[in-house]
Design a protein around this motif. Structure first.
Motif, PDB file in Angstrom:
ATOM      1  N   HIS A  52       0.854  -1.188   0.000  1.00  0.00           N
ATOM      2  CA  HIS A  52       0.000   0.000   0.000  1.00  0.00           C
ATOM      3  C   HIS A  52       0.895   1.245   0.000  1.00  0.00           C
ATOM      4  O   HIS A  52       1.757   1.390   0.878  1.00  0.00           O
ATOM      5  CB  HIS A  52      -0.905   0.001   1.223  1.00  0.00           C
ATOM      6  CG  HIS A  52      -1.911  -1.113   1.206  1.00  0.00           C
ATOM      7  ND1 HIS A  52      -3.151  -0.973   0.637  1.00  0.00           N
ATOM      8  CD2 HIS A  52      -1.835  -2.387   1.661  1.00  0.00           C
ATOM      9  CE1 HIS A  52      -3.808  -2.113   0.754  1.00  0.00           C
ATOM     10  NE2 HIS A  52      -3.031  -2.992   1.369  1.00  0.00           N
ATOM     11  N   HIS A  53       0.677   2.119  -0.960  1.00  0.00           N
ATOM     12  CA  HIS A  53       1.592   3.236  -1.163  1.00  0.00           C
ATOM     13  C   HIS A  53       1.705   4.111   0.084  1.00  0.00           C
ATOM     14  O   HIS A  53       2.810   4.356   0.587  1.00  0.00           O
ATOM     15  CB  HIS A  53       1.131   4.059  -2.365  1.00  0.00           C
ATOM     16  CG  HIS A  53       2.247   4.733  -3.092  1.00  0.00           C
ATOM     17  ND1 HIS A  53       3.281   4.045  -3.680  1.00  0.00           N
ATOM     18  CD2 HIS A  53       2.497   6.049  -3.344  1.00  0.00           C
ATOM     19  CE1 HIS A  53       4.120   4.893  -4.251  1.00  0.00           C
ATOM     20  NE2 HIS A  53       3.669   6.118  -4.060  1.00  0.00           N
ATOM     21  N   GLU A  54       0.578   4.588   0.584  1.00  0.00           N
ATOM     22  CA  GLU A  54       0.615   5.429   1.792  1.00  0.00           C
ATOM     23  C   GLU A  54       1.067   4.617   2.999  1.00  0.00           C
ATOM     24  O   GLU A  54       1.739   5.125   3.888  1.00  0.00           O
ATOM     25  CB  GLU A  54      -0.762   6.038   2.064  1.00  0.00           C
ATOM     26  CG  GLU A  54      -1.292   6.936   0.958  1.00  0.00           C
ATOM     27  CD  GLU A  54      -2.048   6.169  -0.106  1.00  0.00           C
ATOM     28  OE1 GLU A  54      -2.503   6.805  -1.072  1.00  0.00           O
ATOM     29  OE2 GLU A  54      -2.175   4.924   0.030  1.00  0.00           O
ATOM     30  N   GLY A  55       0.687   3.345   3.031  1.00  0.00           N
ATOM     31  CA  GLY A  55       1.063   2.492   4.156  1.00  0.00           C
ATOM     32  C   GLY A  55       2.535   2.180   4.216  1.00  0.00           C
ATOM     33  O   GLY A  55       3.027   1.648   5.224  1.00  0.00           O
ATOM     34  N   LEU A  62       6.665  11.090  -1.529  1.00  0.00           N
ATOM     35  CA  LEU A  62       6.367   9.797  -0.909  1.00  0.00           C
ATOM     36  C   LEU A  62       6.898   8.654  -1.760  1.00  0.00           C
ATOM     37  O   LEU A  62       7.524   7.716  -1.248  1.00  0.00           O
ATOM     38  CB  LEU A  62       4.852   9.654  -0.722  1.00  0.00           C
ATOM     39  CG  LEU A  62       4.352   8.262  -0.312  1.00  0.00           C
ATOM     40  CD1 LEU A  62       4.867   7.895   1.063  1.00  0.00           C
ATOM     41  CD2 LEU A  62       2.828   8.196  -0.367  1.00  0.00           C
ATOM     42  N   THR A  63       6.662   8.715  -3.056  1.00  0.00           N
ATOM     43  CA  THR A  63       7.112   7.655  -3.960  1.00  0.00           C
ATOM     44  C   THR A  63       8.620   7.494  -3.902  1.00  0.00           C
ATOM     45  O   THR A  63       9.142   6.368  -3.857  1.00  0.00           O
ATOM     46  CB  THR A  63       6.657   7.967  -5.396  1.00  0.00           C
ATOM     47  OG1 THR A  63       5.229   8.088  -5.405  1.00  0.00           O
ATOM     48  CG2 THR A  63       7.095   6.887  -6.366  1.00  0.00           C
ATOM     49  N   ALA A  97       0.633  11.495 -12.589  1.00  0.00           N
ATOM     50  CA  ALA A  97       1.800  12.001 -13.321  1.00  0.00           C
ATOM     51  C   ALA A  97       2.971  12.240 -12.381  1.00  0.00           C
ATOM     52  O   ALA A  97       4.127  11.919 -12.709  1.00  0.00           O
ATOM     53  CB  ALA A  97       1.434  13.283 -14.059  1.00  0.00           C
ATOM     54  N   ALA A  98       2.700  12.789 -11.217  1.00  0.00           N
ATOM     55  CA  ALA A  98       3.766  13.054 -10.244  1.00  0.00           C
ATOM     56  C   ALA A  98       4.356  11.756  -9.708  1.00  0.00           C
ATOM     57  O   ALA A  98       5.582  11.625  -9.544  1.00  0.00           O
ATOM     58  CB  ALA A  98       3.207  13.890  -9.093  1.00  0.00           C
ATOM     59  N   ILE A  99       3.494  10.782  -9.429  1.00  0.00           N
ATOM     60  CA  ILE A  99       3.965   9.483  -8.930  1.00  0.00           C
ATOM     61  C   ILE A  99       4.820   8.795  -9.983  1.00  0.00           C
ATOM     62  O   ILE A  99       5.901   8.265  -9.680  1.00  0.00           O
ATOM     63  CB  ILE A  99       2.758   8.609  -8.527  1.00  0.00           C
ATOM     64  CG1 ILE A  99       2.053   9.198  -7.302  1.00  0.00           C
ATOM     65  CG2 ILE A  99       3.208   7.170  -8.242  1.00  0.00           C
ATOM     66  CD1 ILE A  99       0.690   8.602  -7.028  1.00  0.00           C
ATOM     67  N   ARG A 100       4.362   8.819 -11.218  1.00  0.00           N
ATOM     68  CA  ARG A 100       5.108   8.162 -12.291  1.00  0.00           C
ATOM     69  C   ARG A 100       6.460   8.822 -12.523  1.00  0.00           C
ATOM     70  O   ARG A 100       7.465   8.134 -12.775  1.00  0.00           O
ATOM     71  CB  ARG A 100       4.308   8.182 -13.595  1.00  0.00           C
ATOM     72  CG  ARG A 100       3.143   7.238 -13.622  1.00  0.00           C
ATOM     73  CD  ARG A 100       2.600   7.050 -15.027  1.00  0.00           C
ATOM     74  NE  ARG A 100       3.591   6.438 -15.926  1.00  0.00           N
ATOM     75  CZ  ARG A 100       3.304   6.007 -17.141  1.00  0.00           C
ATOM     76  NH1 ARG A 100       2.082   6.135 -17.627  1.00  0.00           N
ATOM     77  NH2 ARG A 100       4.237   5.468 -17.903  1.00  0.00           N
ATOM     78  N   ALA A 159      13.351   6.776  -9.804  1.00  0.00           N
ATOM     79  CA  ALA A 159      13.841   5.694  -8.955  1.00  0.00           C
ATOM     80  C   ALA A 159      14.336   4.523  -9.791  1.00  0.00           C
ATOM     81  O   ALA A 159      15.331   3.866  -9.439  1.00  0.00           O
ATOM     82  CB  ALA A 159      12.732   5.239  -8.008  1.00  0.00           C
ATOM     83  N   GLU A 160      13.674   4.267 -10.908  1.00  0.00           N
ATOM     84  CA  GLU A 160      14.142   3.193 -11.778  1.00  0.00           C
ATOM     85  C   GLU A 160      15.509   3.536 -12.367  1.00  0.00           C
ATOM     86  O   GLU A 160      16.404   2.677 -12.433  1.00  0.00           O
ATOM     87  CB  GLU A 160      13.130   2.930 -12.892  1.00  0.00           C
ATOM     88  CG  GLU A 160      13.508   1.752 -13.772  1.00  0.00           C
ATOM     89  CD  GLU A 160      12.419   1.361 -14.751  1.00  0.00           C
ATOM     90  OE1 GLU A 160      12.710   0.556 -15.650  1.00  0.00           O
ATOM     91  OE2 GLU A 160      11.270   1.862 -14.617  1.00  0.00           O
ATOM     92  N   ARG A 161      15.691   4.798 -12.757  1.00  0.00           N
ATOM     93  CA  ARG A 161      17.004   5.218 -13.272  1.00  0.00           C
ATOM     94  C   ARG A 161      18.077   5.140 -12.188  1.00  0.00           C
ATOM     95  O   ARG A 161      19.199   4.682 -12.439  1.00  0.00           O
ATOM     96  CB  ARG A 161      16.936   6.653 -13.800  1.00  0.00           C
ATOM     97  CG  ARG A 161      16.165   6.834 -15.098  1.00  0.00           C
ATOM     98  CD  ARG A 161      16.437   8.216 -15.683  1.00  0.00           C
ATOM     99  NE  ARG A 161      16.115   9.286 -14.734  1.00  0.00           N
ATOM    100  CZ  ARG A 161      14.922   9.875 -14.625  1.00  0.00           C
ATOM    101  NH1 ARG A 161      13.925   9.476 -15.415  1.00  0.00           N
ATOM    102  NH2 ARG A 161      14.726  10.840 -13.761  1.00  0.00           N
TER     103      ARG A 161
END
Length: 334
Positions: free
Chosen positions: A20-23, A79-80, A117-120, A126-128
């Motif tokens: 869970h993202h927020e969790g 957060l992401t 869009a912001a999360i992506r 992070a992937e980079r």
């Protein structure tokens, strides 16, 4: 099991399907945001700095209180970044995260697109930077009711594609029935999204059976109480339903008194496709490395067992085939 074996297990590349993202927000991150925004989160934190809750229902209220400081797309981008840095530090190479439009824009499609869009953007960074791949599963909140679920399903359908890859339902299993949410799941299915549902954590084996029958899911979040109905277990095996099992979460929330009593090994022995995830890791004082080490110590699982579980998870992931191939290649590093 000696320390060298445990160290090898700890460092295995991992696939997590139930987060869970927020969790997954570190407590210090939420505290910092609350201070920035002058939001009073009294009662959310324990004296040791972690999250404080008494039971599952109280956990849900604390979760929603902590989430209340996440008010903008930029907050979710931050957060992401924090969540994926922690996951990557635990050798997670691929993760699917539950995202709710109820928290990201209040169920409005336009606002949801801005949050997404912001999360992506943060996930791409992070992937980079860390090599971790993230994909999103839009999740309606069961105790918010079927009407809000329809709004979440519309958000999911409007943004389905290479990054939003699934639809599911979380929240209080004791509120309503899976069939109450069938419309939302049909909408998501028609948009090409793959389906999962929380069941069998609190609702017993019947809730698992109902989620499979009434919602047509191919994965079940938790699903552990299926063990109480062996005919259902056989059906799960026959239909190749994958369970997103979160052992540490189940123990902290007293679904089971300790890890030795947890049915993950019994389910696996009967041929169920089980995977391992953390659920809401800082709430439950766990990480993916901790989950692996605790399972190894409790059930004697070696690196080959975990490699099999990760391959199962990669093959059950909702991503496209090119991404899956990349993930499976990463899993070859043992």
């Amino acid at each position: 099991m000696d320390e060298a074996q445990l160290d090898r297990i700890k460092r295995l590349p991992k696939v997590e399907l139930h987060l869970h993202h927020e969790g997954a927000a570190p407590p210090h991150f939420i505290k910092g945001l609350a201070q920035e925004k002058s939001v009073n989160l009294e009662g959310v934190f324990a004296p040791d700095g972690g999250y404080a809750f008494r039971d599952f229902v109280h956990f849900l209220s604390v979760y929603e209180a902590a989430t209340s400081v996440l008010k903008t797309p930029e907050d979710y981008a931050r957060l992401t970044k924090a969540v994926l840095e922690e996951s990557a530090a635990n050798d997670v190479v691929y993760c699917e995260t539950f995202l709710s439009p109820d928290f990201c824009g209040g169920g409005d499609v336009g606002a949801w697109r801005e949050y997404l869009a912001a999360i992506r953007e943060a996930a791409d960074a992070a992937e980079r930077d860390h090599g971790i791949i993230l994909r999103g599963i839009v999740t309606c909140i069961r105790h918010f009711g079927p009407d809000k679920a329809k709004a979440s399903a519309l958000c999911a359908a409007e943004t389905a594609g290479d990054w939003i890859v699934g639809f599911g339902i979380a929240g209080d299993e004791m509120k309503g029935k899976p069939k109450d949410f069938a419309y939302s799941f049909d909408m998501a299915r028609e948009a090409g999204l793959r389906l999962t549902a929380h069941a069998g954590e609190w609702g017993g084996a019947q809730s698992v059976a109902d989620a499979i029958t009434d919602l047509g899911v191919e994965r079940i979040g938790h699903g552990v109480h299926a063990i109480n109905d062996l005919a259902l277990v056989d059906k799960i095996v026959e239909n190749e339903i994958v369970l997103e099992v979160c052992p540490g979460s189940n123990v902290v929330l007293d679904v089971y008194p300790n890890l030795a009593a947890h049915p993950i090994e019994k389910l696996r022995e009967r041929g169920v496709k089980v995977t391992v995830s953390t659920d809401d890791p800082p709430f439950f004082h766990t990480t993916m490395r901790d989950e692996y080490l605790n399972l190894a110590r409790t059930f004697g699982w070696d690196a080959d067992v975990f490699a099999e579980i990760n391959t199962t998870a990669a093959n059950a992931a909702f991503c496209d085939e090119d991404t899956r191939a990349r993930v499976l290649k990463r899993l070859e590093r043992t």
